[in-house]
Every structure is written in structure tokens, then in C-alpha cells.
Design a protein around this motif. Structure first.
Motif, PDB file in Angstrom:
ATOM      1  N   PHE A  17       0.847  -1.186   0.000  1.00  0.00           N
ATOM      2  CA  PHE A  17       0.000   0.000   0.000  1.00  0.00           C
ATOM      3  C   PHE A  17       0.883   1.236   0.000  1.00  0.00           C
ATOM      4  N   LEU A  18       0.574   2.167  -0.923  1.00  0.00           N
ATOM      5  CA  LEU A  18       1.304   3.429  -1.012  1.00  0.00           C
ATOM      6  C   LEU A  18       0.418   4.548  -0.477  1.00  0.00           C
ATOM      7  N   PRO A  19       0.667   5.046   0.732  1.00  0.00           N
ATOM      8  CA  PRO A  19      -0.142   6.160   1.251  1.00  0.00           C
ATOM      9  C   PRO A  19       0.319   7.491   0.667  1.00  0.00           C
ATOM     10  N   LEU A  20      -0.621   8.332   0.315  1.00  0.00           N
ATOM     11  CA  LEU A  20      -0.279   9.683  -0.119  1.00  0.00           C
ATOM     12  C   LEU A  20       0.264  10.490   1.058  1.00  0.00           C
ATOM     13  N   GLU A  21       1.158  11.399   0.784  1.00  0.00           N
ATOM     14  CA  GLU A  21       1.646  12.279   1.845  1.00  0.00           C
ATOM     15  C   GLU A  21       0.501  13.090   2.426  1.00  0.00           C
ATOM     16  N   THR A  22      -0.429  13.488   1.570  1.00  0.00           N
ATOM     17  CA  THR A  22      -1.617  14.221   2.012  1.00  0.00           C
ATOM     18  C   THR A  22      -2.829  13.665   1.286  1.00  0.00           C
ATOM     19  N   ALA A  23      -3.828  13.221   2.042  1.00  0.00           N
ATOM     20  CA  ALA A  23      -5.052  12.718   1.419  1.00  0.00           C
ATOM     21  C   ALA A  23      -5.708  13.830   0.605  1.00  0.00           C
ATOM     22  N   VAL A  24      -6.339  13.452  -0.524  1.00  0.00           N
ATOM     23  CA  VAL A  24      -6.924  14.461  -1.407  1.00  0.00           C
ATOM     24  C   VAL A  24      -8.376  14.111  -1.715  1.00  0.00           C
ATOM     25  N   ALA A  25      -9.201  15.126  -1.842  1.00  0.00           N
ATOM     26  CA  ALA A  25     -10.582  14.936  -2.273  1.00  0.00           C
ATOM     27  C   ALA A  25     -10.584  14.739  -3.782  1.00  0.00           C
ATOM     28  N   ALA A  26     -11.406  13.802  -4.252  1.00  0.00           N
ATOM     29  CA  ALA A  26     -11.419  13.481  -5.684  1.00  0.00           C
ATOM     30  C   ALA A  26     -12.460  14.256  -6.457  1.00  0.00           C
ATOM     31  N   LYS A  27     -12.950  15.369  -5.889  1.00  0.00           N
ATOM     32  CA  LYS A  27     -13.864  16.216  -6.654  1.00  0.00           C
ATOM     33  C   LYS A  27     -13.127  16.820  -7.845  1.00  0.00           C
ATOM     34  N   LYS A  28     -11.812  16.983  -7.688  1.00  0.00           N
ATOM     35  CA  LYS A  28     -10.960  17.284  -8.825  1.00  0.00           C
ATOM     36  C   LYS A  28     -10.259  15.972  -9.166  1.00  0.00           C
ATOM     37  N   PRO A  29     -10.282  15.556 -10.440  1.00  0.00           N
ATOM     38  CA  PRO A  29      -9.798  14.227 -10.804  1.00  0.00           C
ATOM     39  C   PRO A  29      -8.399  13.920 -10.262  1.00  0.00           C
ATOM     40  N   PHE A  30      -8.278  12.729  -9.715  1.00  0.00           N
ATOM     41  CA  PHE A  30      -7.002  12.200  -9.227  1.00  0.00           C
ATOM     42  C   PHE A  30      -6.572  11.118 -10.212  1.00  0.00           C
ATOM     43  N   SER A  31      -5.328  11.170 -10.663  1.00  0.00           N
ATOM     44  CA  SER A  31      -4.861  10.195 -11.648  1.00  0.00           C
ATOM     45  C   SER A  31      -3.509   9.622 -11.248  1.00  0.00           C
ATOM     46  N   PHE A  32      -3.221   8.443 -11.776  1.00  0.00           N
ATOM     47  CA  PHE A  32      -1.899   7.856 -11.555  1.00  0.00           C
ATOM     48  C   PHE A  32      -1.545   6.921 -12.707  1.00  0.00           C
ATOM     49  N   GLN A  33      -0.241   6.729 -12.887  1.00  0.00           N
ATOM     50  CA  GLN A  33       0.308   5.776 -13.850  1.00  0.00           C
ATOM     51  C   GLN A  33       1.366   4.951 -13.148  1.00  0.00           C
ATOM     52  N   VAL A  34       1.549   3.726 -13.606  1.00  0.00           N
ATOM     53  CA  VAL A  34       2.589   2.843 -13.076  1.00  0.00           C
ATOM     54  C   VAL A  34       3.542   2.521 -14.222  1.00  0.00           C
ATOM     55  N   ARG A  59      -3.155   5.589 -18.084  1.00  0.00           N
ATOM     56  CA  ARG A  59      -3.448   6.494 -16.973  1.00  0.00           C
ATOM     57  C   ARG A  59      -4.814   6.154 -16.392  1.00  0.00           C
ATOM     58  N   ALA A  60      -4.861   5.945 -15.068  1.00  0.00           N
ATOM     59  CA  ALA A  60      -6.119   5.726 -14.370  1.00  0.00           C
ATOM     60  C   ALA A  60      -6.578   7.048 -13.787  1.00  0.00           C
ATOM     61  N   ILE A  61      -7.834   7.414 -14.037  1.00  0.00           N
ATOM     62  CA  ILE A  61      -8.378   8.693 -13.568  1.00  0.00           C
ATOM     63  C   ILE A  61      -9.589   8.425 -12.682  1.00  0.00           C
ATOM     64  N   VAL A  62      -9.536   8.956 -11.461  1.00  0.00           N
ATOM     65  CA  VAL A  62     -10.622   8.792 -10.499  1.00  0.00           C
ATOM     66  C   VAL A  62     -11.318  10.130 -10.308  1.00  0.00           C
ATOM     67  N   SER A  89     -11.759   5.694 -14.683  1.00  0.00           N
ATOM     68  CA  SER A  89     -11.657   5.470 -16.123  1.00  0.00           C
ATOM     69  C   SER A  89     -10.192   5.312 -16.501  1.00  0.00           C
ATOM     70  N   LEU A  90      -9.957   4.607 -17.581  1.00  0.00           N
ATOM     71  CA  LEU A  90      -8.601   4.334 -18.047  1.00  0.00           C
ATOM     72  C   LEU A  90      -8.369   5.006 -19.386  1.00  0.00           C
ATOM     73  N   VAL A  91      -7.265   5.729 -19.482  1.00  0.00           N
ATOM     74  CA  VAL A  91      -6.883   6.392 -20.728  1.00  0.00           C
ATOM     75  C   VAL A  91      -5.664   5.669 -21.289  1.00  0.00           C
ATOM     76  N   GLU A  92      -5.866   5.003 -22.419  1.00  0.00           N
ATOM     77  CA  GLU A  92      -4.779   4.244 -23.031  1.00  0.00           C
ATOM     78  C   GLU A  92      -3.777   5.181 -23.694  1.00  0.00           C
ATOM     79  N   PRO A  93      -2.496   4.796 -23.724  1.00  0.00           N
ATOM     80  CA  PRO A  93      -1.494   5.657 -24.368  1.00  0.00           C
ATOM     81  C   PRO A  93      -1.700   5.727 -25.867  1.00  0.00           C
ATOM     82  N   ALA A  94      -1.257   6.809 -26.448  1.00  0.00           N
ATOM     83  CA  ALA A  94      -1.322   6.958 -27.901  1.00  0.00           C
ATOM     84  C   ALA A  94      -0.334   5.994 -28.554  1.00  0.00           C
TER      85      ALA A  94
END
Length: 212
Positions: free
Chosen positions: A124-141, A206-209, A170-175
């Protein structure tokens, strides 16, 4: 020697001399879970499944009676990964509102081997600061230099845990790669080299929440 390789060679108990002679390509299948608490994203829980060849190195000499090794037997390798992952930003790159969302050191780390002795790393990777997802949160591995190839699992690769009602992922596939990038990738393969910094990002989904 690329230190990303050393991280995975530590996991797979290969000797330094073997690592110094080659740049093998490691394949990792990724399943992730975006974890919420009190309506905010608190971090990302990963399960990384290694390919058959590297799993075989990881379990070599472990297990009894032909059975897969236990988590306890694999705990030493898990600890090595814990110590090395921060140097590579955990191969996990998150953003929100155009800004980087950094992580703290991993928690709940363990390795397990299934009946076919395929090894999966959980943490589990905890964020340094928890964030509200009302603004999209995204990550890539990904590994920027693409020595290690990360790819999302085909079936339900990213889930939400404890998310408020209405949240979605939602998932955004690379070009597709352009011709020059394909050429770099081919040349790097035959020369046992990295195709270049940030190349892995071009191939990462890219995963977008987002939440209402």
C-alpha cells in the motif's frame, strides 16, 4: 549499472556479476486499488505479478516438498524491495489538479507465490496528504527508462475501495508510438539498453478517479 535493475535483481536473488553482464527485460502485470477514507483518496494499493522466468528465480531454493514458498520465506526479499522502492518513486506517478501528488513509504508489504509459483508483490502506497477526488485524481505505473515493463491486468485492473457514492475510475490508453519511438525501442532491445528517459511514460495507461 542501472539501479532499477539492481532493485529487481535483489528481489530475484541474482548475483552482481550476472546483473553486470546484461539488461534483462522484466514484465509485471499490475492490479491497483485506489483507497478512500472519510471521502478522500488516501493512497493506492498495488499487486504486481512478475513474469514466469523471474518468478522462478525468486522462489529458487524456497518452499518444501515442491510446494510454493510461504510469505514468511519470501519476507526477506520483500524487505529488500521496501528499502529500494523510494529511490524510484515506487514506479507510481500520481497527479491532481496539474500538480504531483507524492507518496510516503510503502506499507503492508509482502510477497506471495501461487500454486504455479508465480510471485506477486503486494503493498500500500499512502499519499503524503489525502486528497478529495472532486478534482480528478490520476496515476500511472511505469519505469521511465522501460527496463521494467509494467502493464495493467486486462480484467478490472483498477478498483475503488471505500469510495463515496458516484465515484468512478476510467482508463486512458497511451497513444500509439510514432515511427521514431518504435525504432528506438527496437534498437534498445538489440543493444540491451534503455530506449531513453520517460519512454515508459509513453506506454503507460493512466487511471483517472473522479467523484461528484
Amino acid at each position: 549499472m542501472n539501479r532499477r535493475l539492481l532493485l529487481f535483481f535483489a528481489l530475484l536473488t541474482l548475483a552482481w556479476t550476472a546483473a553486470a553482464q546484461a539488461h534483462p527485460h522484466v514484465w509485471v502485470a499490475v492490479r491497483s486499488e485506489v483507497v478512500f477514507a472519510d471521502g478522500k483518496v488516501t493512497g493506492v494499493r498495488h499487486a504486481w505479478e512478475f513474469d514466469e522466468m523471474y518468478s522462478a528465480f525468486a522462489v529458487q531454493g524456497l518452499g518444501k516438498g515442491g510446494k510454493p514458498p510461504t510469505r514468511e520465506e519470501l519476507s526477506g526479499k520483500a524487505q529488500e524491495i521496501v528499502e529500494n522502492l523510494p529511490e524510484f518513486e515506487f514506479f507510481t506517478f500520481a497527479r491532481q489538479n496539474g500538480a504531483k501528488a507524492p507518496f510516503k513509504p510503502p506499507q503492508d508489504v509482502y510477497l506471495e507465490a501461487d500454486d504455479k509459483k508465480i510471485v506477486t508483490l503486494h503493498f500500500f502506497l499512502p499519499l503524503e496528504t489525502a486528497v478529495a477526488a472532486k478534482k480528478p485524481f490520476s496515476f500511472q505505473v511505469y519505469d521511465p527508462t522501460y527496463f521494467v515493463a509494467f502493464g495493467l491486468e486486462k480484467k478490472e485492473p483498477v478498483k475503488l475501495a471505500g469510495a463515496p457514492a458516484g465515484c468512478s475510475v476510467s482508463l486512458v490508453e497511451p497513444a500509439p508510438l510514432v515511427a521514431t519511438d518504435n525504432q528506438k525501442l527496437s534498437e534498445a532491445f538489440f543493444q540491451n539498453m534503455s530506449p531513453g528517459a520517460d519512454f515508459g511514460m509513453k506506454l503507460a495507461t493512466r487511471a483517472i478517479v473522479a467523484c461528484p
